[in-house]
Write a protein that holds these residues in place. Structure first.
Motif, PDB file in Angstrom:
ATOM      1  N   LYS A  33     -57.955 -67.334 -66.958  1.00  0.00           N
ATOM      2  CA  LYS A  33     -57.351 -68.384 -66.116  1.00  0.00           C
ATOM      3  C   LYS A  33     -56.403 -67.790 -65.079  1.00  0.00           C
ATOM      4  N   LEU A  34     -55.576 -66.855 -65.535  1.00  0.00           N
ATOM      5  CA  LEU A  34     -54.637 -66.219 -64.612  1.00  0.00           C
ATOM      6  C   LEU A  34     -55.406 -65.437 -63.542  1.00  0.00           C
ATOM      7  N   ALA A  35     -56.461 -64.736 -63.969  1.00  0.00           N
ATOM      8  CA  ALA A  35     -57.275 -63.956 -63.026  1.00  0.00           C
ATOM      9  C   ALA A  35     -57.879 -64.881 -61.970  1.00  0.00           C
ATOM     10  N   ASP A  36     -58.382 -66.027 -62.415  1.00  0.00           N
ATOM     11  CA  ASP A  36     -58.998 -66.955 -61.465  1.00  0.00           C
ATOM     12  C   ASP A  36     -57.983 -67.477 -60.465  1.00  0.00           C
ATOM     13  N   LYS A  37     -56.789 -67.742 -60.958  1.00  0.00           N
ATOM     14  CA  LYS A  37     -55.732 -68.236 -60.081  1.00  0.00           C
ATOM     15  C   LYS A  37     -55.384 -67.189 -59.014  1.00  0.00           C
ATOM     16  N   LEU A  57     -45.732 -68.031 -65.202  1.00  0.00           N
ATOM     17  CA  LEU A  57     -46.207 -67.289 -64.037  1.00  0.00           C
ATOM     18  C   LEU A  57     -47.113 -68.173 -63.183  1.00  0.00           C
ATOM     19  N   GLU A  58     -48.021 -68.880 -63.869  1.00  0.00           N
ATOM     20  CA  GLU A  58     -48.960 -69.738 -63.140  1.00  0.00           C
ATOM     21  C   GLU A  58     -48.218 -70.841 -62.392  1.00  0.00           C
ATOM     22  N   GLN A  59     -47.124 -71.293 -62.994  1.00  0.00           N
ATOM     23  CA  GLN A  59     -46.363 -72.364 -62.348  1.00  0.00           C
ATOM     24  C   GLN A  59     -45.716 -71.926 -61.048  1.00  0.00           C
ATOM     25  N   VAL A  60     -45.216 -70.688 -61.022  1.00  0.00           N
ATOM     26  CA  VAL A  60     -44.512 -70.235 -59.817  1.00  0.00           C
ATOM     27  C   VAL A  60     -45.454 -69.601 -58.796  1.00  0.00           C
ATOM     28  N   LEU A  61     -46.694 -69.406 -59.156  1.00  0.00           N
ATOM     29  CA  LEU A  61     -47.653 -68.792 -58.225  1.00  0.00           C
ATOM     30  C   LEU A  61     -47.999 -69.759 -57.097  1.00  0.00           C
ATOM     31  N   LYS A 116     -47.047 -37.679 -61.550  1.00  0.00           N
ATOM     32  CA  LYS A 116     -46.530 -38.728 -62.448  1.00  0.00           C
ATOM     33  C   LYS A 116     -46.219 -39.990 -61.651  1.00  0.00           C
ATOM     34  N   ARG A 117     -46.519 -41.110 -62.239  1.00  0.00           N
ATOM     35  CA  ARG A 117     -46.057 -42.375 -61.659  1.00  0.00           C
ATOM     36  C   ARG A 117     -44.615 -42.534 -62.103  1.00  0.00           C
ATOM     37  N   SER A 118     -43.773 -42.931 -61.174  1.00  0.00           N
ATOM     38  CA  SER A 118     -42.386 -43.095 -61.615  1.00  0.00           C
ATOM     39  C   SER A 118     -42.217 -44.462 -62.259  1.00  0.00           C
ATOM     40  N   LYS A 119     -41.280 -44.491 -63.189  1.00  0.00           N
ATOM     41  CA  LYS A 119     -40.988 -45.734 -63.884  1.00  0.00           C
ATOM     42  C   LYS A 119     -40.386 -46.728 -62.897  1.00  0.00           C
ATOM     43  N   GLY A 120     -40.858 -47.945 -62.932  1.00  0.00           N
ATOM     44  CA  GLY A 120     -40.399 -48.949 -61.979  1.00  0.00           C
ATOM     45  C   GLY A 120     -39.217 -49.735 -62.499  1.00  0.00           C
ATOM     46  N   VAL A 121     -39.171 -50.992 -62.168  1.00  0.00           N
ATOM     47  CA  VAL A 121     -38.025 -51.823 -62.559  1.00  0.00           C
ATOM     48  C   VAL A 121     -38.462 -52.899 -63.543  1.00  0.00           C
ATOM     49  N   MET A 122     -37.525 -53.326 -64.356  1.00  0.00           N
ATOM     50  CA  MET A 122     -37.790 -54.433 -65.265  1.00  0.00           C
ATOM     51  C   MET A 122     -37.318 -55.711 -64.571  1.00  0.00           C
ATOM     52  N   VAL A 123     -38.157 -56.738 -64.618  1.00  0.00           N
ATOM     53  CA  VAL A 123     -37.748 -58.023 -64.052  1.00  0.00           C
ATOM     54  C   VAL A 123     -37.390 -58.947 -65.215  1.00  0.00           C
ATOM     55  N   LYS A 124     -36.596 -59.995 -64.926  1.00  0.00           N
ATOM     56  CA  LYS A 124     -36.104 -60.784 -66.068  1.00  0.00           C
ATOM     57  C   LYS A 124     -37.010 -61.974 -66.388  1.00  0.00           C
ATOM     58  N   ASP A 125     -37.759 -62.465 -65.407  1.00  0.00           N
ATOM     59  CA  ASP A 125     -38.633 -63.595 -65.721  1.00  0.00           C
ATOM     60  C   ASP A 125     -39.798 -63.680 -64.737  1.00  0.00           C
ATOM     61  N   ALA A 126     -40.663 -64.666 -64.957  1.00  0.00           N
ATOM     62  CA  ALA A 126     -41.874 -64.819 -64.162  1.00  0.00           C
ATOM     63  C   ALA A 126     -41.543 -65.024 -62.684  1.00  0.00           C
ATOM     64  N   ALA A 127     -40.488 -65.801 -62.415  1.00  0.00           N
ATOM     65  CA  ALA A 127     -40.141 -66.099 -61.029  1.00  0.00           C
ATOM     66  C   ALA A 127     -39.766 -64.820 -60.280  1.00  0.00           C
ATOM     67  N   GLU A 128     -38.989 -63.959 -60.949  1.00  0.00           N
ATOM     68  CA  GLU A 128     -38.565 -62.721 -60.305  1.00  0.00           C
ATOM     69  C   GLU A 128     -39.770 -61.800 -60.059  1.00  0.00           C
ATOM     70  N   LEU A 129     -40.712 -61.806 -61.008  1.00  0.00           N
ATOM     71  CA  LEU A 129     -41.920 -60.987 -60.865  1.00  0.00           C
ATOM     72  C   LEU A 129     -42.726 -61.444 -59.656  1.00  0.00           C
ATOM     73  N   VAL A 130     -42.952 -62.748 -59.569  1.00  0.00           N
ATOM     74  CA  VAL A 130     -43.743 -63.283 -58.458  1.00  0.00           C
ATOM     75  C   VAL A 130     -43.045 -62.995 -57.125  1.00  0.00           C
ATOM     76  N   ALA A 131     -41.728 -63.140 -57.097  1.00  0.00           N
ATOM     77  CA  ALA A 131     -40.981 -62.856 -55.861  1.00  0.00           C
ATOM     78  C   ALA A 131     -41.164 -61.392 -55.456  1.00  0.00           C
ATOM     79  N   ALA A 132     -41.095 -60.500 -56.442  1.00  0.00           N
ATOM     80  CA  ALA A 132     -41.236 -59.067 -56.156  1.00  0.00           C
ATOM     81  C   ALA A 132     -42.633 -58.751 -55.622  1.00  0.00           C
ATOM     82  N   LEU A 133     -43.659 -59.376 -56.230  1.00  0.00           N
ATOM     83  CA  LEU A 133     -45.023 -59.116 -55.784  1.00  0.00           C
ATOM     84  C   LEU A 133     -45.276 -59.705 -54.400  1.00  0.00           C
ATOM     85  N   LYS A 134     -44.657 -60.843 -54.142  1.00  0.00           N
ATOM     86  CA  LYS A 134     -44.808 -61.463 -52.817  1.00  0.00           C
ATOM     87  C   LYS A 134     -44.164 -60.582 -51.760  1.00  0.00           C
TER      88      LYS A 134
END
Lengths: 313, 248
Positions: free
Chosen positions: A219-223, A309-313, B225-243
């Motif tokens: 599901k996540l992959a499809d999204k 994650l899906e919610q904020v995407l 070597k790939r360097s170690k990245g950062v830890m994010v605290k939640d899904a929102a922060e992860l999505v923001a970082a990827l965006k």
């Protein structure tokens, strides 16, 4: 001056992009010519596709009913015959190329360089050993034809469209064996992007817990418009079929974004993803080795985090 | 039917490989050595075929220095009937190994040769295919299922596109993939029994094989070597970082 023969890989009438990656490696040798060899039961569309790849000098075709399926025992004598006059024979390091190239090398009486990562000179290459834990520089003897497989994750797909290389049919006088027969292919085909060439991949591991639970990964992959992959542990546990396996003995991939979910990150798995652009790891174990290579790590329960994650995407 | 099984000794797959600082090799002194995992799978498959009555004899083959005997004893303890030890001080490359195996095949006349799809040291993935070519016989690489009947093997192969099934006439070369089987553990009484099983010792030089060692390894390096990245605290922060990186 070098002359390189690249063996085209194809399925269902379409060229595998791994072919154009092997052409990229051929270009790095700076040869006088790069010819692509298409062996098939119906070559026209494949040859037209290959002729468009940048850097290709000629497309050579062998159209025979026996070439309908990629049987190494049938293809190898034809490739070995066609290799006359070439300094190099390249094939992608896919299961197709890994099966075929050594058979060609042995028929030519030459050694093979497996999994070429970089070209340092016409006869000098870098390749991984010990599951990528060491990189060796290998020199091939210039007295012999170089047969090599090209590690696809290390090379870009050569651009296509501007070229229109001439297509020539080869008449090879080779007797083909009948001792090997193709019976069928059971493929986990889907509408999702192809794992090997996708720009985004979402992979699940043992932490996903069951075949049913793997739906959250799909599901996540499809999204995200991503391909789906899996760790060996997930495949061994029967969650998904083996053609989704990423890692040393599965597929070696280099997507722009790789999301490892519930994957601890065994070295054999990391071997398969180390050329990925950005790695995201989601795992409940903060000590999991996957976090050592992840650009972004998120510790927690995947069944809680993925819906969020899906919610904020 | 006789089955010949290639049985290579490699650095144990649990060992963390270290490249020597001077780039001349990887550290092997004092490092645990074991059977190549794919060769254990090949041997297991051969033993199962013998237990089913398809095969009558299983012969393990190793190419290496004098102390390889102990390793071959493990193959015998697992259940092989006998072993052939081709002695050479130097490691051989796949083409040479295939030429050596061809000599043994000509002498032993097996109905099936089972090898691992690759050894986990050089990761070459060549020897089985090369042997099949030199022998002018079929190959079925990356096998996840093998069925033998009427002088033919039906083999399911793990290929990139899925599971491919081919049929090959015997004799043939089959190379094992991971999911072909789960190798058995060696039991203590079997280790005792293995001590009395025969090991033929043949000098590589006596086989009259042209060396195919055409490749020279000039340098060993640790991977980037790939360097170690950062830890994010939640899904929102992860999505923001990827965006922010333009990935979403």
């Amino acid at each position: 001056m070098s002359k390189i023969l690249v063996i085209a890989e194809h399925l269902d009438g379409k060229l595998n992009p791994a072919t154009a990656r092997a052409v990229s490696a051929a270009q790095a040798v700076k040869p006088a010519a790069i010819d692509v060899l298409v062996l098939a039961d119906n070559v026209a569309a494949l040859a037209a596709e290959a002729a468009k790849i940048d850097g290709v000098s000629r497309v050579l075709t062998v159209e025979r009913a026996e070439n309908a399926h990629p049987l190494a025992a049938v293809l190898a004598p034809q490739v070995a015959k066609a290799a006359a006059g070439y300094s190099h024979v390249f094939a992608p390091s896919t299961t197709f190329g890994k099966d075929l190239a050594p058979r060609v090398a042995a028929l030519l009486g030459v050694a093979q360089v497996s999994d070429v990562m970089s070209v340092e000179g016409a006869h000098t290459f870098k390749r991984p050993i010990y599951a990528g834990n060491a990189i060796v520089t290998v020199e091939a003897d210039p007295a012999y034809t170089v047969v090599a497989t090209i590690r696809t994750a290390s090379w870009p797909v050569a651009a296509s469209g501007a070229n229109s290389a001439p297509v020539e049919a080869l008449a090879l006088d080779v007797a083909l064996p009948s001792h090997t027969r193709y019976l069928g292919l059971q493929s986990g085909k889907s509408d999702r992007p192809d794992l090997q060439s996708a720009s985004k991949v979402v992979s699940g591991g043992r932490g996903v817990g069951s075949k049913e639970n793997f739906d959250v990964i799909f599901k996540l992959a499809d999204k995200l418009g991503a391909a789906v992959g899996a760790s060996r542990a997930a495949v061994d546990a029967g969650y998904v079929p083996s053609d989704l396996q990423v890692g040393q003995t599965g597929k070696i991939i280099a997507p722009e974004l790789y999301m490892a979910i519930g994957i601890s990150g065994a070295i054999q798995h990391l071997t398969g993803i180390k050329d990925a652009g950005t790695i995201v790891a989601i795992n409940k174990d903060a000590e999991a080795p996957i976090f050592e290579v992840a650009d972004f790590g998120l510790v927690g329960d995947l069944f809680k985090l993925i819906p969020e994650l899906e919610q904020v995407l | 039917m006789k089955i010949l099984v290639g049985y290579k000794r490699v650095v144990d797959y649990n060992v963390r490989i270290q490249v020597k600082p001077d780039g001349t090799g990887v550290v092997t002194d004092g490092v645990k050595l074991s059977a190549n995992p794919f060769d254990d799978i090949a041997l297991e498959e051969a033993l199962r075929l013998r237990e089913k009555g398809v095969a009558t004899e299983v012969v393990v083959v190793g190419i290496g220095p004098a102390d390889l005997t102990a390793h071959l004893r493990n193959g015998l303890a697992m259940g092989a009937n006998r072993a052939i030890h081709v002695t050479t001080a130097d490691a051989v490359q796949p083409l040479t190994a295939a030429r050596v195996l061809l000599k043994l095949v000509e002498k032993e006349q097996p109905g099936l040769v089972l090898l691992g799809k690759q050894a986990i040291d050089d990761d070459a993935n060549q020897t089985g295919q090369m042997l099949a070519a030199l022998w002018d016989r079929p190959q079925a690489t990356f096998a996840s299922k093998v069925e033998i009947a009427d002088g033919k093997a039906t083999v399911t192969r793990e290929v990139d596109a899925g599971l491919e099934t081919i049929e090959v006439d015997l004799p043939a070369v089959v190379t094992s993939d991971l999911r072909l089987n789960e190798p058995r553990f060696i039991k203590l009484p079997d280790i005792m029994k293995a001590k009395s099983k025969p090991i033929d010792v043949v000098e590589l030089a006596s086989l009259g094989v042209d060396s195919g060692d055409h490749l020279k390894t000039t340098h060993y390096a640790a991977p980037a070597k790939r360097s170690k990245g950062v830890m994010v605290k939640d899904a929102a922060e992860l999505v923001a970082a990827l965006k922010q990186k333009g990935l979403l």
